[in-house]
Structures are given as structure tokens and as C-alpha cells.
Enzyme design. Sequence first.
Site, mmCIF file in Angstrom:
data_model
loop_
_atom_site.group_PDB
_atom_site.id
_atom_site.type_symbol
_atom_site.label_atom_id
_atom_site.label_comp_id
_atom_site.label_asym_id
_atom_site.label_seq_id
_atom_site.Cartn_x
_atom_site.Cartn_y
_atom_site.Cartn_z
ATOM 1 N N ASN A 208 0.817 -1.222 0.000
ATOM 2 C CA ASN A 208 0.000 0.000 0.000
ATOM 3 C C ASN A 208 0.850 1.271 0.000
ATOM 4 O O ASN A 208 0.746 2.114 0.901
ATOM 5 C CB ASN A 208 -0.937 0.005 1.216
ATOM 6 C CG ASN A 208 -2.308 -0.563 0.901
ATOM 7 O OD1 ASN A 208 -2.806 -0.425 -0.216
ATOM 8 N ND2 ASN A 208 -2.918 -1.219 1.870
ATOM 9 N N ASP A 306 -7.823 -4.208 -1.081
ATOM 10 C CA ASP A 306 -8.153 -4.749 0.235
ATOM 11 C C ASP A 306 -9.041 -5.982 0.089
ATOM 12 O O ASP A 306 -8.856 -6.983 0.794
ATOM 13 C CB ASP A 306 -8.872 -3.699 1.072
ATOM 14 C CG ASP A 306 -8.097 -2.395 1.174
ATOM 15 O OD1 ASP A 306 -6.851 -2.454 1.180
ATOM 16 O OD2 ASP A 306 -8.738 -1.331 1.221
#
Length: 386
Positions: A208, A306
Site C-alpha cells: 500500500n 483490500d
Amino acid sequence: MTTPWNVSAAPVPAAGAAPDVDVVCLGESMVTFLPTVPGPLADVPAFERTIGGAESNVACALARAGHPTRWISRVGTDGFGDHLVREIAGHGVDTRGVRRDPARPTGIYFRTAGDRATDAHEVAYYRAGSAASAMAATTMDLATIRAGRVLHLSGITAALSADCLGLLRALMTRPSPDRRPSSPKRSADRAHAASAAAGRPLLSFDVNYRPHLWTGGRGPGVLLDLARTADVVFVGADEAQAAWGLPDARAVRAALPEPETLVVKLGAAGARVFHRAPGTPGDTGPAGLHVPAPAVDVVAAVGAGDAFAAGFLSAALRGLPLRTRVRHGHLWAAAALTVPGDLAAPPARALADRLAALDPAAWGTLHLGPGWTHAMEAADQEVHPS
């Protein structure tokens, strides 16, 4: 194919009881404001309130799929903090490990409706000095954080503050005098045994990379060091290029030989997974295993990464084969891609299992659009009524 790192069969920490949840997710979640109409933020007259956060998104998706899941963080004692905890708990997530901070606010952000990858996409964060940025190894209950079979973390937390980075380093340190394994050929069983002996669960890390959260160009090096200590790593090929200048998935694996499992996401082209299990059919070798993604009519790309991680981990917790794990990741991501918000209900287990078991030709014809989970589940009910 031999099933790699069967989480359900992994040893438990020697110093405590059996884990009481499948997955613990630690990180900041924020109240998110989505525009009611398309256009730049300056022109949007009203917003709808929802929630968003990489780790809490994973926790919510896993909980809705039936996995006992815990989210740990810090939020303010404000109304936004009340809303966050209530909403995440409403998905079935255990939120008892969330700390309330009377001195710091809950983070919020506003974003436009467009794809994050386009120039038209805008995000306005109000998270500096947030309650979550005060998470530290000295103020958080490390035993509670380590109390699951899997601990899921992301690089976003590392960027929030020096204390947050210190917390991640404390949680991710390998149980060895050498913080990195001496050889990339160590088996998954040995990794589990070493982690369990020190009270460390199997560690899942989503890189991320968010350049705007980092100052002084430190982000890429910090994230690479953290990823090297994880058991399972998720990273997009685009962020690996942006952060580390790596041109393809094989180059990412060369830079990250330590994790037992590395998943390099390739967008619409699918994902390439690398798993190290020397001497077994589960070893993918240096070329890895490419798993195509189904075609998807994208509504909004936010939250898809996610959802992919959650789908992959769900399949891993069930002991499914490596290719099937990646396909579950793709299907859960498709559910997120076809709704406007950060969170989407994952496909029902029976539906996901049926689609993930398709032969390559049938899998290659899948085309998923808005509402596909409900439509296919309804069709399955007509064919197989209860």
C-alpha cells in the site's frame, strides 16, 4: 498440488492459548465522505458518509464471510470515532481492542467518484495528528494484536508517524538474532514454527505505497525492509514500479526473496503469485504462477486491493490450493470494483467456490458487472433451492 502454509494447521504461539480469532487487522480507519454527484470536490454540493481504511476493509470483508476477525486501532472520543467503531462492529468485526483517545481526533477524508489512477481523482485527507497516528509499541497491547492465526498489516500505518512505524517494526521483527532469514529457501513449516515460538502469528503485509503520506523519500526503503520480514506480501505491479523502480513481477520477487508467498497484482491482467516450498509441487519456482482475472465493469477502483487480500486470506484459512486462493482474491476484488464505496459484501462462499473451480476456458469467459453477486446467487438458488 501441495497446499502451501495451511493456516488452519499452523502451530499456535507457545506462550499462550490457541488464537481466538482467525485474523487480526491493525491500522487506521477513517470516516469517508463520497460525493453525491460526479465532478471536482469544489463543485460537489453534498456528500454521503461511509467508512474506509485498508485494514478495516479487510477485517469487514473477512467477518462477513464468516471468519472471526478483530480490528485494532485508535480513534477519537468524537462522534466520528463512535460512527467508525459502530459501523465496523456492524460487519461482525470484534472491535474491543480499539482504544479511544480524548486528545486527538478521528481521521476523515473526502474523495471524488473517479478512479484513483486518473488525473481527475481528488482526495482530501484530514488525518494529521489523528488518534491512530499515536499508535505505538508502548501504548498498544501487543499480546492482543498477536492473538490471531494471521496478523494483517499495511504500509499505510508505517507512514502515519514514527511511533506507528516503530509499532510495525516491533510486530514484524522475525524471531531470530538476524532480522531477516539467512536463506530464501527456508520452508513454510520452519517459518511457522519460528513465528509460533516467539508468539508471532503468520504475518500478512500489503505494501500500500501512498507517496503523499511519506516525507523525505523514505517510504520505498522502509516498505521494502518491512515486506522482507513478512510471511505473505501483497503488492501491485504499479506501486512496485513507483516505489522501487521494478519493471515486472519477477523483478519484484528478486527484490523480495524472503516472504514465503508474494502476490504481485497486475490489475486487469490478473496476478502472479510466488510461493517457496522447496521439493514440493507447491513451489512455484522463480517464474511464479500467473492467474488471470475475470473481466469486470468497474464502478470504482477504491477498495479492490483490500478485497483481494481478504479473499486470498479467506481461501488460505480454508486450506485451498494456491491458484484457488488467487481466484478468490480476484472474485472478492470484483465485488468491490462493482460498487461505489470502499466496502462491498464478498460473494457467497458457495458461489465463489463454484466460480473459482471453473476450468481455464470457462474462467476466461467470466464478465462481471454491477450487481453480479446478487444476480448469480439468485440464479444459484433457482437451480439449487434450499
